[in-house]
Motif scaffolding. Structure first.
Motif, PDB file in Angstrom:
ATOM      1  N   UNK A 126       0.841  -1.200   0.000  1.00  0.00           N
ATOM      2  CA  UNK A 126       0.000   0.000   0.000  1.00  0.00           C
ATOM      3  C   UNK A 126       0.876   1.249   0.000  1.00  0.00           C
ATOM      4  N   UNK A 127       0.495   2.276  -0.749  1.00  0.00           N
ATOM      5  CA  UNK A 127       1.286   3.524  -0.759  1.00  0.00           C
ATOM      6  C   UNK A 127       1.439   4.133   0.625  1.00  0.00           C
ATOM      7  N   UNK A 128       0.388   4.047   1.442  1.00  0.00           N
ATOM      8  CA  UNK A 128       0.422   4.642   2.782  1.00  0.00           C
ATOM      9  C   UNK A 128       0.948   3.674   3.839  1.00  0.00           C
ATOM     10  N   UNK A 129       1.226   2.435   3.457  1.00  0.00           N
ATOM     11  CA  UNK A 129       1.749   1.459   4.402  1.00  0.00           C
ATOM     12  C   UNK A 129       0.834   1.235   5.599  1.00  0.00           C
ATOM     13  N   UNK A 130       1.395   1.391   6.801  1.00  0.00           N
ATOM     14  CA  UNK A 130       0.633   1.161   8.026  1.00  0.00           C
ATOM     15  C   UNK A 130      -0.382   2.261   8.303  1.00  0.00           C
ATOM     16  N   UNK A 131      -0.297   3.350   7.571  1.00  0.00           N
ATOM     17  CA  UNK A 131      -1.257   4.445   7.727  1.00  0.00           C
ATOM     18  C   UNK A 131      -2.402   4.362   6.715  1.00  0.00           C
ATOM     19  N   UNK A 132      -2.547   3.224   6.059  1.00  0.00           N
ATOM     20  CA  UNK A 132      -3.634   3.006   5.103  1.00  0.00           C
ATOM     21  C   UNK A 132      -4.965   2.901   5.842  1.00  0.00           C
ATOM     22  N   UNK A 133      -5.961   3.635   5.385  1.00  0.00           N
ATOM     23  CA  UNK A 133      -7.297   3.553   5.963  1.00  0.00           C
ATOM     24  C   UNK A 133      -7.974   2.251   5.522  1.00  0.00           C
ATOM     25  N   UNK A 134      -8.581   1.549   6.479  1.00  0.00           N
ATOM     26  CA  UNK A 134      -9.193   0.254   6.161  1.00  0.00           C
ATOM     27  C   UNK A 134     -10.681   0.383   5.825  1.00  0.00           C
ATOM     28  N   UNK A 135     -11.283   1.557   6.080  1.00  0.00           N
ATOM     29  CA  UNK A 135     -12.707   1.736   5.830  1.00  0.00           C
ATOM     30  C   UNK A 135     -13.543   1.205   6.980  1.00  0.00           C
ATOM     31  N   UNK A 136     -14.839   1.485   6.929  1.00  0.00           N
ATOM     32  CA  UNK A 136     -15.742   1.026   7.989  1.00  0.00           C
ATOM     33  C   UNK A 136     -15.756  -0.495   8.037  1.00  0.00           C
ATOM     34  N   UNK A 137     -15.460  -1.046   9.237  1.00  0.00           N
ATOM     35  CA  UNK A 137     -15.418  -2.485   9.476  1.00  0.00           C
ATOM     36  C   UNK A 137     -14.408  -3.182   8.561  1.00  0.00           C
ATOM     37  N   UNK A 138     -13.396  -2.437   8.093  1.00  0.00           N
ATOM     38  CA  UNK A 138     -12.336  -3.023   7.282  1.00  0.00           C
ATOM     39  C   UNK A 138     -12.755  -3.428   5.890  1.00  0.00           C
ATOM     40  N   UNK A 140     -10.354  -4.035   2.806  1.00  0.00           N
ATOM     41  CA  UNK A 140      -9.409  -5.152   2.817  1.00  0.00           C
ATOM     42  C   UNK A 140     -10.120  -6.451   2.510  1.00  0.00           C
ATOM     43  N   UNK A 141      -9.373  -7.422   2.028  1.00  0.00           N
ATOM     44  CA  UNK A 141      -9.945  -8.752   1.781  1.00  0.00           C
ATOM     45  C   UNK A 141     -10.081  -9.516   3.089  1.00  0.00           C
ATOM     46  N   UNK A 194      -8.740 -12.401   3.926  1.00  0.00           N
ATOM     47  CA  UNK A 194      -7.442 -12.874   4.394  1.00  0.00           C
ATOM     48  C   UNK A 194      -6.604 -11.762   4.994  1.00  0.00           C
ATOM     49  N   UNK A 195      -6.678 -10.570   4.418  1.00  0.00           N
ATOM     50  CA  UNK A 195      -5.933  -9.430   4.961  1.00  0.00           C
ATOM     51  C   UNK A 195      -6.464  -9.036   6.330  1.00  0.00           C
ATOM     52  N   UNK A 196      -7.797  -9.000   6.465  1.00  0.00           N
ATOM     53  CA  UNK A 196      -8.391  -8.665   7.766  1.00  0.00           C
ATOM     54  C   UNK A 196      -7.978  -9.695   8.822  1.00  0.00           C
ATOM     55  N   UNK A 197      -7.968 -10.963   8.405  1.00  0.00           N
ATOM     56  CA  UNK A 197      -7.628 -12.026   9.347  1.00  0.00           C
ATOM     57  C   UNK A 197      -6.186 -11.895   9.828  1.00  0.00           C
ATOM     58  N   UNK A 198      -5.280 -11.549   8.925  1.00  0.00           N
ATOM     59  CA  UNK A 198      -3.876 -11.421   9.308  1.00  0.00           C
ATOM     60  C   UNK A 198      -3.660 -10.202  10.208  1.00  0.00           C
ATOM     61  N   UNK A 199      -4.420  -9.133   9.989  1.00  0.00           N
ATOM     62  CA  UNK A 199      -4.328  -7.975  10.894  1.00  0.00           C
ATOM     63  C   UNK A 199      -4.829  -8.364  12.285  1.00  0.00           C
ATOM     64  N   UNK A 200      -5.906  -9.166  12.333  1.00  0.00           N
ATOM     65  CA  UNK A 200      -6.418  -9.623  13.628  1.00  0.00           C
ATOM     66  C   UNK A 200      -5.385 -10.487  14.340  1.00  0.00           C
ATOM     67  N   UNK A 201      -4.666 -11.310  13.586  1.00  0.00           N
ATOM     68  CA  UNK A 201      -3.617 -12.145  14.185  1.00  0.00           C
ATOM     69  C   UNK A 201      -2.459 -11.278  14.672  1.00  0.00           C
ATOM     70  N   UNK A 202      -2.095 -10.266  13.892  1.00  0.00           N
ATOM     71  CA  UNK A 202      -1.033  -9.340  14.312  1.00  0.00           C
ATOM     72  C   UNK A 202      -1.435  -8.623  15.597  1.00  0.00           C
ATOM     73  N   UNK A 203      -2.702  -8.237  15.706  1.00  0.00           N
ATOM     74  CA  UNK A 203      -3.197  -7.592  16.929  1.00  0.00           C
ATOM     75  C   UNK A 203      -3.036  -8.519  18.126  1.00  0.00           C
ATOM     76  N   UNK A 204      -3.403  -9.801  17.935  1.00  0.00           N
ATOM     77  CA  UNK A 204      -3.268 -10.769  19.022  1.00  0.00           C
ATOM     78  C   UNK A 204      -1.801 -10.985  19.381  1.00  0.00           C
ATOM     79  N   UNK A 205      -0.909 -11.041  18.387  1.00  0.00           N
ATOM     80  CA  UNK A 205       0.515 -11.214  18.657  1.00  0.00           C
ATOM     81  C   UNK A 205       1.079 -10.046  19.459  1.00  0.00           C
ATOM     82  N   UNK A 206       0.628  -8.837  19.140  1.00  0.00           N
ATOM     83  CA  UNK A 206       1.108  -7.655  19.845  1.00  0.00           C
ATOM     84  C   UNK A 206       0.671  -7.672  21.313  1.00  0.00           C
TER      85      UNK A 206
END
Length: 597
Positions: A462-474, A477-478, A480-492
């Motif tokens: 993404x051009x904005x990287x981690x500052x990319x807006x995901x939109x309402x309820x994500x 994003x696809x 699989x992308x939403x799922x990986x962000x949720x996993x990253x949240x849990x890892x953090x």
């Protein structure tokens, strides 16, 4: 009975306002200035009386004109400051009320939200508090000024001519006879209007949040009719409210005009007989006007008060609802211990049990998989572990203590939850990965969590990287992308207990492979409970629980259950695509029905 309810509701309203702790000194100054403004205004008719009784060009002196200008100026300044301070107090009251209500909404239990539509709850926060705000900010000032003006004017009128004043006061019981029954009607209309507004807000919230479902289902005509029904009901209540207001204004005006005619006629007779001077009659009429004008304001105030009382009942119902105390209890320092589910039974409300005598142990650092037909109670078990609900019997223990002994904050901070829906908030990818973290997250930590979740692969595109807006309820994003962000949240969060609710069941094969690798990173060394529909999770699990109709009908490892449990074998062959390699097993008595995905 109706009077008791109305009085009780009015007291509830006053109690609610007092609990917001309005500024007493600001209120005192505002009332004092209001008194000053009104008292200064009461001097003007007396000045006019003297002017009329001794009117001549030579009698007008510069000092009198200066005094009159000073009087009007003082009245304007005092009145303006009074209005500002009362408005400030009112805004502060409503802000405190909304703050209290918002804090309450966040602390309410999950069962409350099960039984109340989100839109209706939002309406309590916005529309109902808006009614209270309108009363305090707009009408309380007029009420105070009006009452002071009426009391002061009546006092001076009694001094000028008590007989004419008593004739004027005969209109008071007549006005009460008109206003009291109309006020009761307004109270009933107000309650109905607030309820319908809440329901309509609920419809809007539900439809607009699921607009894609509406469109793909061609449900626009259906939802239009639902919304139209709410609009029609609001219109009907608005018309009823208009009828009441249309009755109040003409009736009050009629009474006051009749009173004015009587006063002028009777006063003229007293002037002609010499009992009253012309200046006193003029002053009397001016004071009468100072009474008439505030009466309309006071009438409006009581109409709005009835609305506010109706709104207050709903607000208080919300404020009195059961809430969670997330800080009460012990601190769980070591969650790397066995979690024992001991004969747990749970039902929603008064319904049939969803879980029946569940009994098993989650070993620390091990994976337990739960399989079984849909509707068997698997997700409900997760809700019990999250302490969204409390079982009717049995208990869940960790380290020898019931989980209820630990504070909710301490317990939930040990849990990482990844669901099939992988909910996201409107905001950036960074906001979503860091969501709920009560510390400053460095860029290195953020990128490490994303890399372990294999989310960095698409984030960096993404051009904005981690500052990319995901939109309402994500929505941008696809899955699989939403799922990986949720996993990253849990890892953090680095939880010691991990719950995965069908975390890959809705993904395509390519996304599933990536997410499965991310889940392996997440599950390392953690006590994991997973609702599984995939072979890899099941065969690697140290323990598999097969749940049917709220009961455990089979437990063991994958190979054991293939040999001993007919429905598990059916699950494995149909869902996990295992080739038939062992003979079928007779169905146990507890088993029943075909597998449902």
């Amino acid at each position: 009975m109706k009077e008791q309810r109305a009085t009780g509701s009015w007291r509830l309203f006053m109690t609610l306002i007092r609990e917001t702790k309005p500024s007493k000194w600001k209120l005192g100054i505002a009332i004092a200035l209001s008194v000053i403004s009104t008292v200064v205004g009461l001097i003007v008719p007396l000045f006019t009386k003297n002017l009329v009784d001794s009117f001549s060009l030579t009698s007008i002196r510069p000092m009198q004109i200066a005094a009159l200008v000073l009087t009007f100026s003082a009245q304007a300044v005092a009145g303006g400051l009074s209005i500002y301070l009362l408005n400030h107090v009112g805004q502060n009251v409503v802000a405190n009320l909304r703050d209290r209500l918002w804090k309450k909404l966040l602390a309410l239990t999950v069962p409350y939200y099960d039984n109340h539509r989100t839109g209706e709850t939002i309406s309590r926060m916005t529309n109902d508090t808006g009614v209270v705000k309108g009363l305090i900010s707009e009408h309380v000032t007029s009420f105070f000024n009006g009452m002071i003006s009426i009391i002061g004017s009546v006092s001076i009128l009694l001094y000028l001519d008590w007989k004419m004043t008593l004739i004027m006061l005969l209109a008071v019981p007549l006005a009460i006879l008109i206003l009291v029954p109309i006020g009761r009607q307004m109270f009933a209309i107000s309650k109905g209007l607030q309820d319908e507004t809440a329901k309509f807000t609920g419809v809007l919230s539900q439809v607009l949040s699921e607009i894609r479902l509406v469109k793909t289902s061609n449900a626009e005509p259906l939802e239009y009719e639902n919304g139209k029904s709410g609009i029609t009901k609001l219109f009907q209540y608005g018309v009823r409210e208009g009828k009441v207001q249309a009755m109040i204004a003409p009736l009050i005006s009629f009474v006051l005009m009749a009173l004015l005619v009587v006063i002028i006629g009777y006063g003229g007779m007293r002037v002609s007989s010499g009992i009253l001077t012309a200046g006193e009659l003029v002053a009397f009429i001016l004071y009468l006007i100072q009474i008439i004008m505030p009466i309309n304001q006071i009438t409006t105030f009581f109409t709005q008060l009835q609305k506010a009382v109706g709104a207050t009942e709903r607000i208080i119902t919300t404020l009195e609802a059961e809430e969670e105390d997330i800080e009460r209890g012990l601190t769980l320092d070591n969650a790397h211990q066995p979690i024992v589910v001991d004969h747990v039974t749970f039902r929603y409300g008064g319904g049939e049990p969803v879980l029946k005598e569940l009994d098993f142990t989650l070993q620390p650092g091990k994976v337990t998989a739960i399989v079984g037909p849909s509707g068997g109670g698997k997700t409900t078990l997760f809700s019990l572990l999250e302490r969204f609900y409390t079982p009717q019997s049995g208990q869940i223990r960790v380290g020898g203590r019931k989980i209820e002994d630990y504070s909710l904050h301490s317990w939930r901070s040990q849990i990482g939850y990844v669901s099939q829906e992988s909910p996201l908030i409107a905001g950036t990818i960074r906001d979503n990965i860091c969501y709920g973290t009560d510390r400053l997250v460095t860029d290195e930590e953020l990128k490490r969590a994303a890399a372990m979740a294999y989310a960095d692969l698409f984030i960096e595109e993404f051009p904005e990287g981690y500052d990319t807006e995901v939109g309402e309820r994500g929505i941008k994003l696809s899955g699989g992308q939403r799922q990986r962000i949720a996993i990253a949240r849990a890892l953090l969060r680095d939880p010691k207990i991990l719950m995965l609710d069908e975390a890959t069941s809705s993904l395509d094969s390519k996304s599933e492979i990536v997410v499965q690798e991310a889940l392996k990173n997440l599950m390392k060394g953690r006590t994991t409970l997973v609702i599984a529909h995939r072979l890899s999770t099941v065969v690697d699990a140290e323990q598999i629980l097969f749940i049917e109709k709220g009961q455990i009908t089979g437990r063991g490892k994958h190979e054991e259950l293939l040999q001993t449990h007919r429905l598990y074998r059916e699950f494995a062959t149909r869902q996990l695509q295992i080739k038939e390699s062992v003979p079928p097993v007779p169905a146990p008595e507890a088993s029943g029905g075909a597998w449902v995905n």
